[in-house]
Structure formats: C-alpha cells, structure tokens
Design an enzyme around this catalytic site. Structure first.
Site, mmCIF file in Angstrom:
data_model
loop_
_atom_site.group_PDB
_atom_site.id
_atom_site.type_symbol
_atom_site.label_atom_id
_atom_site.label_comp_id
_atom_site.label_asym_id
_atom_site.label_seq_id
_atom_site.Cartn_x
_atom_site.Cartn_y
_atom_site.Cartn_z
ATOM 1 N N GLY A 52 0.781 -1.238 0.000
ATOM 2 C CA GLY A 52 0.000 0.000 0.000
ATOM 3 C C GLY A 52 0.811 1.285 0.000
ATOM 4 C CD GLU A 108 2.259 0.658 6.402
ATOM 5 O OE1 GLU A 108 1.783 0.882 5.280
ATOM 6 O OE2 GLU A 108 2.026 -0.382 7.035
ATOM 7 C CG ASP A 109 -1.034 1.971 2.906
ATOM 8 O OD1 ASP A 109 -0.452 1.509 3.908
ATOM 9 O OD2 ASP A 109 -1.872 1.314 2.261
ATOM 10 C CG ASP A 112 -7.299 0.171 10.804
ATOM 11 O OD1 ASP A 112 -7.798 0.136 11.925
ATOM 12 O OD2 ASP A 112 -7.969 -0.036 9.784
ATOM 13 C CE LYS A 140 -9.978 3.394 7.933
ATOM 14 N NZ LYS A 140 -10.490 2.054 7.602
ATOM 15 C CG PHE A 161 -13.018 -0.396 2.930
ATOM 16 C CD1 PHE A 161 -12.757 -1.631 3.509
ATOM 17 C CD2 PHE A 161 -12.418 -0.098 1.704
ATOM 18 C CE1 PHE A 161 -11.926 -2.548 2.879
ATOM 19 C CE2 PHE A 161 -11.584 -0.998 1.075
ATOM 20 C CZ PHE A 161 -11.332 -2.226 1.659
ATOM 21 C CB VAL A 162 -10.061 5.020 2.472
ATOM 22 C CG1 VAL A 162 -10.984 5.997 3.176
ATOM 23 C CG2 VAL A 162 -8.965 4.533 3.417
ATOM 24 C CG ASP A 168 -6.093 -3.762 -1.471
ATOM 25 O OD1 ASP A 168 -5.593 -3.309 -0.434
ATOM 26 O OD2 ASP A 168 -6.640 -4.886 -1.532
ATOM 27 N NE ARG A 174 -2.501 -3.210 -3.929
ATOM 28 C CZ ARG A 174 -2.502 -3.398 -2.598
ATOM 29 N NH1 ARG A 174 -2.322 -2.397 -1.795
ATOM 30 N NH2 ARG A 174 -2.674 -4.603 -2.101
HETATM 31 C C1 PRP Z 1 -2.565 -2.273 5.467
HETATM 32 C C2 PRP Z 1 -1.635 -1.076 5.553
HETATM 33 C C3 PRP Z 1 -0.872 -1.328 6.805
HETATM 34 C C4 PRP Z 1 -1.855 -2.081 7.677
HETATM 35 C C5 PRP Z 1 -2.417 -1.144 8.705
HETATM 36 O O1 PRP Z 1 -1.877 -3.335 4.880
HETATM 37 O O2 PRP Z 1 -0.801 -0.969 4.416
HETATM 38 O O3 PRP Z 1 0.283 -2.115 6.573
HETATM 39 O O4 PRP Z 1 -2.885 -2.553 6.827
HETATM 40 O O5 PRP Z 1 -3.301 -1.810 9.574
HETATM 41 P P1 PRP Z 1 -3.027 -1.976 11.129
HETATM 42 O O6 PRP Z 1 -2.595 -0.628 11.668
HETATM 43 O O7 PRP Z 1 -4.391 -2.399 11.653
HETATM 44 O O8 PRP Z 1 -2.003 -3.034 11.332
HETATM 45 P P2 PRP Z 1 -2.546 -4.580 4.160
HETATM 46 O O9 PRP Z 1 -2.441 -5.790 5.024
HETATM 47 O O10 PRP Z 1 -3.928 -4.199 3.685
HETATM 48 O O11 PRP Z 1 -1.573 -4.849 2.923
HETATM 49 P P3 PRP Z 1 -1.230 -3.976 1.632
HETATM 50 O O12 PRP Z 1 -0.405 -2.805 2.108
HETATM 51 O O13 PRP Z 1 -0.453 -4.929 0.784
HETATM 52 O O14 PRP Z 1 -2.533 -3.530 0.992
#
Ligand code: PRP
Length: 187
Positions: A52, A108-109, A112, A140, A161-162, A168, A174
C-alpha cells in the site's frame, strides 16, 4: 456483502472522494519539505511497507530535496482477501539493507489498529538504527489499539473503508490518484 467485479472500473464502488489528487499533492509536498529539513545531511533510509505504501513513497521521494536511500519490507497483516486486521502481522519480505547506525524513516499508507507498525518498529529497533521514525499518509486514529509514535502524518481520516493512491479493494484500484470511500454495500 455485494461482490466487486474484477474487470470493472472503480466507479460503481465509489461512495465519494475523501481526499482529492490536489490535496494529496499539496500535503505530500509539505511532508517532503519537512522531512528534507529534519534529515538534512543524514541520508535517511526510506523504508516502505509493501504494498500500500508504494504510491506514497514514490511521490514523497520526488518531493524530497535531500539525498536518501530506499528499501522495502512486506508485512502480511490482513491475510489474503481479508479486510480486518488479524492482529498478528508476519514479515513476508525483510529489508535488504543493514540498518545499524542508519536514520530510518518507515513509510506507510495507513495506520489503523497499529499492530503492523508496532511489530515492524519492535523488530527494527533490535537492529540498532541511529533513529527510527514513522511517516504515514493516513491515520485512522479512532481505531488505534496499539500506540504508535507517528512523526509525520498526512491526514487523520474517519473510520471508513478507503481505497486508491496505493490502497486496494480486493487488490484492485491501487492506481487511483485520489483516496475514495467504498460504498457501504461492498464493505
Ligand atoms: C494495510 C496497511 C498497513 C496495515 C495497517 O496493509 O498498508 O500495513 O494494513 O493496519 P493496522 O494498523 O491495523 O495493522 P494490508 O495488510 O492491507 O496490505 P497492503 O499494504 O499490501 O494492501
């Protein structure tokens, strides 16, 4: 939950644009200027968490005026196809650079629950970097379970949900240049 058609465009799934392309550009430029000031003379290592964070990383790099290195890690936090954090992240691809003595900035994107970054920060800290900080595009904050020290933050966003700009929906969209909210029927 209604299904996403993998050969369709994003339009049927978009509730609304949350952060426009122009807003993203403006904020990434501001972050780049701030990071360039703070890390002047330090040649930081921008460590992007796949997948991400990729679009944010590449735009952030272009907004930096200082020399820097990049590298990547992959962490599986949600599991393939899952949309809720498992709370037990797994390192799928480790960083290839020796970070001992380096100024590391995690890119990081989204943060959460905080489980992913907490896991990565703990692991990297054992390798004795000179400094270790976090730069996230989206926070978030109301969903946080584990406290994360965020040094650079693009936007605080509501618990919706964004997708787009690296994030994605079922691995799709993406590439969108903005951040959108997914329609409730598909969440
Ligand atoms: C997403 C995002 C972070 C994580 C955040 O990754 O890129 O790595 O979730 O969530 P958290 O704070 O609850 O741990 P994802 O698993 O969706 O993988 P991606 O980056 O490959 O889309």
């Amino acid at each position: 939950m209604a299904k996403i058609n993998p050969v369709s465009g994003y339009e049927p799934y978009l509730e609304r644009v949350l952060i426009s392309e122009a807003q993203l550009k403006g904020r990434v430029a501001e972050l780049g200027a701030e990071i360039s000031r703070d890390y002047a003379g330090l040649c930081p290592l921008l460590l992007c968490i796949l997948r991400g964070g990729v679009m944010f990383l590449t735009d952030l790099m272009r907004s930096l005026s200082i020399p820097h290195h990049i590298d990547f890690m992959a962490v599986s936090s949600y599991g393939v196809g899952a949309r809720v954090s498992s709370g037990s992240p797994r390192i799928v691809l480790d960083v290839n650079t020796d970070i001992a003595g380096r100024h590391v900035l995690l890119v990081e994107d989204i943060v959460d629950s905080g489980h992913t970054l907490d896991h990565v920060l703990r692991l990297l800290q054992t390798r004795e970097p000179a400094s270790l900080k976090v730069c996230v595009l989206l926070d978030k904050s109301e969903r946080r379970v584990v406290d994360i020290p965020v040094a650079y933050r693009g936007f605080v966003i509501p618990d919706e949900f964004v997708f787009g700009y690296g994030l994605d929906v079922d691995e799709l969209y993406r590439n969108l240049p903005f951040i959108g909210v997914l329609k409730q029927a598909y969440q």
